[in-house]
Design a protein around this motif. Structure first.
Motif, mmCIF file in Angstrom:
data_model
loop_
_atom_site.group_PDB
_atom_site.id
_atom_site.type_symbol
_atom_site.label_atom_id
_atom_site.label_comp_id
_atom_site.label_asym_id
_atom_site.label_seq_id
_atom_site.Cartn_x
_atom_site.Cartn_y
_atom_site.Cartn_z
ATOM 1 N N ASN A 178 87.575 39.927 38.169
ATOM 2 C CA ASN A 178 86.949 40.494 39.378
ATOM 3 C C ASN A 178 86.082 41.685 38.987
ATOM 4 O OD1 ASN A 178 88.812 39.016 41.438
ATOM 5 N ND2 ASN A 178 90.202 39.980 40.003
ATOM 6 N N GLU B 286 103.112 33.528 40.333
ATOM 7 C CA GLU B 286 103.749 34.386 41.326
ATOM 8 C C GLU B 286 104.865 33.657 41.995
ATOM 9 O OE1 GLU B 286 101.073 36.087 44.212
ATOM 10 O OE2 GLU B 286 100.036 37.025 42.549
ATOM 11 N N ILE C 59 92.540 41.310 34.750
ATOM 12 C CA ILE C 59 92.243 41.358 36.186
ATOM 13 C C ILE C 59 90.818 41.871 36.421
ATOM 14 C CG2 ILE C 59 92.841 42.570 38.338
ATOM 15 C CD1 ILE C 59 95.841 42.287 37.319
ATOM 16 N N THR D 155 94.293 45.061 44.236
ATOM 17 C CA THR D 155 95.170 44.102 44.922
ATOM 18 C C THR D 155 95.867 43.204 43.912
ATOM 19 O OG1 THR D 155 93.673 44.097 46.823
ATOM 20 C CG2 THR D 155 95.240 42.285 46.684
ATOM 21 N N GLN D 156 95.087 42.630 42.980
ATOM 22 C CA GLN D 156 95.661 41.725 41.978
ATOM 23 C C GLN D 156 96.657 42.452 41.070
ATOM 24 O OE1 GLN D 156 95.367 38.487 42.031
ATOM 25 N NE2 GLN D 156 93.842 38.513 43.649
ATOM 26 N N ARG E 234 99.842 42.859 42.927
ATOM 27 C CA ARG E 234 100.533 41.558 42.987
ATOM 28 C C ARG E 234 101.233 41.279 41.663
ATOM 29 N NH1 ARG E 234 96.120 38.087 46.005
ATOM 30 N NH2 ARG E 234 96.569 38.732 48.125
ATOM 31 N N GLU E 235 100.537 41.632 40.586
ATOM 32 C CA GLU E 235 101.113 41.472 39.245
ATOM 33 C C GLU E 235 102.406 42.275 39.147
ATOM 34 O OE1 GLU E 235 101.161 39.518 35.924
ATOM 35 O OE2 GLU E 235 99.315 39.355 37.071
ATOM 36 N N GLN F 162 97.676 32.498 38.989
ATOM 37 C CA GLN F 162 98.483 33.579 39.557
ATOM 38 C C GLN F 162 99.364 33.056 40.679
ATOM 39 O OE1 GLN F 162 95.424 36.469 40.373
ATOM 40 N NE2 GLN F 162 96.118 37.758 38.709
ATOM 41 N N GLN G 126 92.975 32.667 39.772
ATOM 42 C CA GLN G 126 93.625 32.805 41.076
ATOM 43 C C GLN G 126 94.715 31.736 41.236
ATOM 44 O OE1 GLN G 126 90.407 32.950 43.979
ATOM 45 N NE2 GLN G 126 91.829 33.657 45.510
ATOM 46 N N GLU H 36 89.713 44.239 44.929
ATOM 47 C CA GLU H 36 90.411 43.045 44.428
ATOM 48 C C GLU H 36 91.156 43.352 43.132
ATOM 49 O OE1 GLU H 36 91.840 39.300 44.895
ATOM 50 O OE2 GLU H 36 90.746 40.502 46.342
ATOM 51 N N GLN H 37 90.579 44.201 42.278
ATOM 52 C CA GLN H 37 91.247 44.586 41.025
ATOM 53 C C GLN H 37 92.582 45.251 41.336
ATOM 54 O OE1 GLN H 37 88.382 47.123 39.058
ATOM 55 N NE2 GLN H 37 86.964 45.429 38.686
#
Length: 195
Positions: free
Chosen positions: A139, A85, A135, A148-149, A152-153, A81, A78, A145-146
């Motif tokens: 998670n 990010e 990811i 969402t991440q 974001r990626e 990232q 996290q 969450e998978q």
């Protein structure tokens, strides 16, 4: 809201009492025992670390070391990232404020409505299998969450070229028309300026 404080809050709420104890022990070299004894939460510990500037928005090495020592690889990921990010990154590679707002809403709708087929959507958005596997590993039991991440990626990878229209197009190409319609409905007031 400050993205860095949001990250620290998220890390703090993921810590067990035992892990918090371990972190306090590891910080003993930095502070007197008395100061640490009054700490009851990760948030309180991070506040002290922020005050001493052992962790800052653009320097998370100390925190990363602590999390690695207590073997919380998910939280280390996290943190990585967050750095990658580029909450610390160049603002000229970011979408404009309006587009960011649209993306935030679109991602919320997608995460609420796309289930087990999320990988199909991510493949349409050209996210690599390796990234998705990483990811999932971070998670393992949290589908939301998978997704969402992964999104974001995609945002991070595309930078200022990340467009909500691409998300909607990818949803339609995956025959997730209902989700695409929901995204468009949610975005309508934002695009017409009434939101």
């Amino acid at each position: 809201m400050d993205p860095f404080l949001t990250l620290l809050h998220s890390v703090s709420s993921s810590l067990s009492d035992k892990e918090l104890s371990s972190l306090k022990f590891l910080c003993r070299g930095q502070f007197g025992k008395g100061k640490l004894e009054s700490v009851r939460s990760g948030g309180e510990l991070f506040t002290i670390l922020l005050e001493k500037q052992l962790i800052t928005n653009d320097s998370v090495a100390f925190l990363k070391g602590l999390l690695e020592t207590i073997k919380r690889e998910d939280l280390v990921l996290q943190l990585k990232q967050f750095v990658e990010e580029g909450e610390v990154s160049a603002p000229d590679d970011q979408p404009d404020v309006h587009e960011k707002r649209l993306q935030k809403v679109a991602i919320e709708v997608i995460c609420e409505n796309v289930g087990r087929d999320w990988k199909m959507l991510m493949r349409k958005l050209e996210i690599s299998e390796v990234k998705m596997d990483r990811i999932v590993a971070a998670n393992p039991f949290n589908l939301h969450e998978q997704l969402t991440q992964s999104l974001r990626e995609w945002q991070k990878w595309k930078g200022k070229d990340a467009k909500v229209t691409d998300l909607i197009k990818a949803l339609r190409e995956c025959n997730m028309n209902l989700v695409a319609d929901k995204v468009e409905q949610k975005l309508l007031p934002l695009n017409t300026g009434t939101g």
